[in-house]
Write a protein that holds these residues in place. Sequence first.
Motif, PDB file in Angstrom:
ATOM      1  N   ASP A  14       0.824  -1.210   0.000  1.00  0.00           N
ATOM      2  CA  ASP A  14       0.000   0.000   0.000  1.00  0.00           C
ATOM      3  C   ASP A  14       0.862   1.265   0.000  1.00  0.00           C
ATOM      4  O   ASP A  14       0.590   2.215  -0.723  1.00  0.00           O
ATOM      5  N   ASP A  15       1.921   1.230   0.839  1.00  0.00           N
ATOM      6  CA  ASP A  15       2.838   2.376   0.876  1.00  0.00           C
ATOM      7  C   ASP A  15       3.498   2.585  -0.485  1.00  0.00           C
ATOM      8  O   ASP A  15       3.652   3.715  -0.956  1.00  0.00           O
ATOM      9  N   LEU A  16       3.896   1.460  -1.080  1.00  0.00           N
ATOM     10  CA  LEU A  16       4.590   1.546  -2.373  1.00  0.00           C
ATOM     11  C   LEU A  16       3.680   2.144  -3.433  1.00  0.00           C
ATOM     12  O   LEU A  16       4.085   3.015  -4.202  1.00  0.00           O
ATOM     13  N   ILE A  17       2.439   1.676  -3.450  1.00  0.00           N
ATOM     14  CA  ILE A  17       1.497   2.168  -4.455  1.00  0.00           C
ATOM     15  C   ILE A  17       1.269   3.667  -4.254  1.00  0.00           C
ATOM     16  O   ILE A  17       1.203   4.431  -5.209  1.00  0.00           O
ATOM     17  N   GLU A  18       1.231   4.073  -2.990  1.00  0.00           N
ATOM     18  CA  GLU A  18       1.071   5.493  -2.712  1.00  0.00           C
ATOM     19  C   GLU A  18       2.302   6.269  -3.193  1.00  0.00           C
ATOM     20  O   GLU A  18       2.197   7.354  -3.751  1.00  0.00           O
ATOM     21  N   PHE A  19       3.491   5.662  -2.995  1.00  0.00           N
ATOM     22  CA  PHE A  19       4.724   6.329  -3.421  1.00  0.00           C
ATOM     23  C   PHE A  19       4.768   6.473  -4.940  1.00  0.00           C
ATOM     24  O   PHE A  19       5.182   7.507  -5.462  1.00  0.00           O
ATOM     25  N   VAL A  20       4.332   5.429  -5.646  1.00  0.00           N
ATOM     26  CA  VAL A  20       4.296   5.518  -7.116  1.00  0.00           C
ATOM     27  C   VAL A  20       3.386   6.681  -7.509  1.00  0.00           C
ATOM     28  O   VAL A  20       3.706   7.472  -8.393  1.00  0.00           O
ATOM     29  N   GLY A  21       2.241   6.787  -6.810  1.00  0.00           N
ATOM     30  CA  GLY A  21       1.396   7.965  -6.967  1.00  0.00           C
ATOM     31  C   GLY A  21       0.744   8.117  -8.326  1.00  0.00           C
ATOM     32  O   GLY A  21       0.680   9.222  -8.871  1.00  0.00           O
ATOM     33  N   ILE A  22       0.252   7.028  -8.903  1.00  0.00           N
ATOM     34  CA  ILE A  22      -0.432   7.165 -10.193  1.00  0.00           C
ATOM     35  C   ILE A  22      -1.896   6.743 -10.076  1.00  0.00           C
ATOM     36  O   ILE A  22      -2.554   6.483 -11.071  1.00  0.00           O
ATOM     37  N   GLY A  23      -2.397   6.679  -8.859  1.00  0.00           N
ATOM     38  CA  GLY A  23      -3.817   6.421  -8.647  1.00  0.00           C
ATOM     39  C   GLY A  23      -4.281   5.064  -9.151  1.00  0.00           C
ATOM     40  O   GLY A  23      -3.576   4.075  -9.019  1.00  0.00           O
ATOM     41  N   ASP A  24      -5.465   5.045  -9.758  1.00  0.00           N
ATOM     42  CA  ASP A  24      -6.067   3.788 -10.212  1.00  0.00           C
ATOM     43  C   ASP A  24      -5.265   3.116 -11.326  1.00  0.00           C
ATOM     44  O   ASP A  24      -5.424   1.926 -11.577  1.00  0.00           O
ATOM     45  N   ALA A  25      -4.412   3.905 -11.976  1.00  0.00           N
ATOM     46  CA  ALA A  25      -3.635   3.358 -13.096  1.00  0.00           C
ATOM     47  C   ALA A  25      -2.751   2.209 -12.649  1.00  0.00           C
ATOM     48  O   ALA A  25      -2.277   1.430 -13.479  1.00  0.00           O
ATOM     49  N   ILE A  26      -2.541   2.066 -11.352  1.00  0.00           N
ATOM     50  CA  ILE A  26      -1.685   0.990 -10.843  1.00  0.00           C
ATOM     51  C   ILE A  26      -2.235  -0.374 -11.238  1.00  0.00           C
ATOM     52  O   ILE A  26      -1.493  -1.346 -11.354  1.00  0.00           O
ATOM     53  N   ASP A  27      -3.545  -0.464 -11.487  1.00  0.00           N
ATOM     54  CA  ASP A  27      -4.142  -1.746 -11.875  1.00  0.00           C
ATOM     55  C   ASP A  27      -4.314  -1.892 -13.385  1.00  0.00           C
ATOM     56  O   ASP A  27      -4.923  -2.847 -13.846  1.00  0.00           O
ATOM     57  N   ARG A  28      -3.785  -0.931 -14.118  1.00  0.00           N
ATOM     58  CA  ARG A  28      -3.823  -1.054 -15.583  1.00  0.00           C
ATOM     59  C   ARG A  28      -2.557  -1.744 -16.065  1.00  0.00           C
ATOM     60  O   ARG A  28      -1.527  -1.683 -15.403  1.00  0.00           O
TER      61      ARG A  28
END
Lengths: 285, 275
Positions: B133-147
């Motif tokens: 969760d922290d990593l996904i927040e750090f990437v910071g690209i929102g919903d695009a993380i699941d694309r």
Amino acid sequence: MAINELAEGDLAHTDDFIELGQVPRLGDYLRDLWSRREFAVIVPYHDLRVQKVNTLIGQFWHFLNPAFTFLVYYVIFGLILEVDRGIDNYVGFLVIGVLLFTVMTRTMTDGLNAIESNAGLIRSVDFPRALLPVTSVIGQMMAFAPALVVLFGALFLTGERPSLEWFFVVPGMVSCFFICLGTAWLMARAGFAVRDLGQVIQHVIRLLFYASGVLFQPSQFIDSELGVRLFAINPLYDVLTFMRWALMGEELLPEVVILLIVYSLVLPVVGLIVFMRAEHRYAGS
Amino acid sequence: MTDIGEPIAIIEDLHVSYTTYLDQPRRLRSLATKAEAPRRKKVVRAVKGVNLVLRKGEYFGLIGSNGSGKSTLLAAMTGLLPVDAGRIRVKSRPRLLGVGVAAMRGGVSGRLNLIIGGLAVGLTYKEINEKLDDLIEFVGIGDAIDRPLKSYSSGMRARLNFTVATLTQPDILLVDEALAVGDAAFIARSKKRIDEILADAGTVIMVSHNVDNLIDSCDRIAWLKAGEIRALGDPTTVGEAYLADAENREPEFDVSSVLTPEHFEALKQEQQEEN
């Protein structure tokens, strides 16, 4: 003007340094490989999961594909051409042959492309590259699980009943796995060195198809006993023959068992050593 | 220059080359005359005799024009290219963070690529899931993380790459102009992460052809030209030596203190010939 020369005593710290751009040491390499073992299971699992997500019936294809593959062969060779001479349960014979042959040759093709199809990952992160052929073989074995259900279903429907020999399927599959793994490492190195092999492989597989007794028993068509026995040199033939013996009591010659054990032990060792000798070059293509 | 720490990477007389395949059409006439077909393989000697010692906690800059061998040097330091001659010894394997880095697995989602990258870097599945969760927040690209990754813009891809490369504290981090593609917010966050790595006694090597960026942040700079180090040391002085050469003018102040001996000799000879 001495710029950036090593200061006194600097080299005293370098005992534990790693030398880059060289062939790694086998011990270090195996340790690295083992520490990444989760990769080899989790990555193919997710790959399989996403493979069929945009199809209508999704995961059912994992069962339907092997069933259709088998059906096509059965209609052509069993019903039309009638090559089933002298085999009591031709359906069982064929389903073992076709499905196992398919998974084994897929690991060969996958192995050949293992480096190129993971070029992005190889260039992004440093990890033992031998992990990639391992991952693709494990992926093929996972994909084979539904085929195994089809296989057992077909055997049961054609009157085979579980016996103690069925337990030999386990060592048979273990042996199959290690033979595939060794071959995949060899293929990965070969495919990296000579890209043309990607074109050659399909013809080799077609030749192997006939040299592995997928559709028939060699003794049905070859008169010389030596000729029949020579088939045992082919590890694919050994796997199929062993599995047919375990599941439906077909004949099993001792040399097949011996060679099966030898191949399962020797191929992975030779494969890994051959593969890792180019370890430092895989990212530079 | 900051305090000299113990060496963390030692590069001695390093030579690196790589092979490319040329896409030259074979002329019909050459077929007819049986003339030799054009050689399709080309070996590029990109790094020619580099000596360098990098030290613990150092922020090191590498500058040079396009094709000077910077990226090849970094690739060799990551163990991505074989060493032709000389040697590179490192305390631990450097991690490369580059903009040229291709997608890890284009067909699957950014989230799964984070997991794959983490496993490849050597984290356990459990460790990654705890951090995810922290990593996904750090990437910071929102919903695009699941694309799927192949739908990402170069900036989004760079964010993901940066996150994977800094998943664990690297002893040596190599940054190949990777930050240039991010937006301001991401650059700020990345700089913060780099500072953390430096504070944790990691060594960072930043490659760029933008002198100002390097002068501002680096402890030392090396200037690479045609596969050789021309100057090394104080960032401002090396930067001026590089700029003067690139702009084909005399340096505004004396830069001889940072020039490598071979280059210094070559320059002196050149001047003598002119006189």
